[in-house]
Write a protein that holds these residues in place. Structure first.
Motif: not given
Length: 90
Positions: A1-22
């Motif tokens: 899911m993607r959405f815009k940060e409400p103050y600066k307007g840059y794109e933010i993403e929500f996602e389930l990320v594999q733990a070994d990739k963090i």
């Protein structure tokens, strides 16, 4: 899911990320075993309801935690392999 940060307007993403990739960068504070244990109890009762915040690494091969390293460690110890994450741009 993607959405815009409400103050600066840059794109933010929500996602389930594999733990070994963090990864937790060295600039983050030291992990507190007590806090991790408390989070494990909470996650066991309620689930993983508060996403961590991550950014892509310089080479895009993994993500770095900027908020939520204790939640990440608790999740790993509980065997959670997909981590609810808010992904900010570099």
């Amino acid at each position: 899911m993607r959405f815009k940060e409400p103050y600066k307007g840059y794109e933010i993403e929500f996602e389930l990320v594999q733990a070994d990739k963090i990864r937790i960068p060295s600039i983050q504070r030291e992990i507190s075993d007590v806090l991790v244990k408390n989070l494990m109890v909470s996650m066991d009762k309620l689930g993983f309801i508060d996403p961590i915040i991550i950014v892509p690494s310089e080479d895009d091969s993994y993500y770095e935690v900027i908020n939520g390293q204790h939640r990440l460690e608790a999740a790993k110890l509980l065997g959670i392999r997909e981590i609810p994450s808010i992904i900010l741009p570099k």
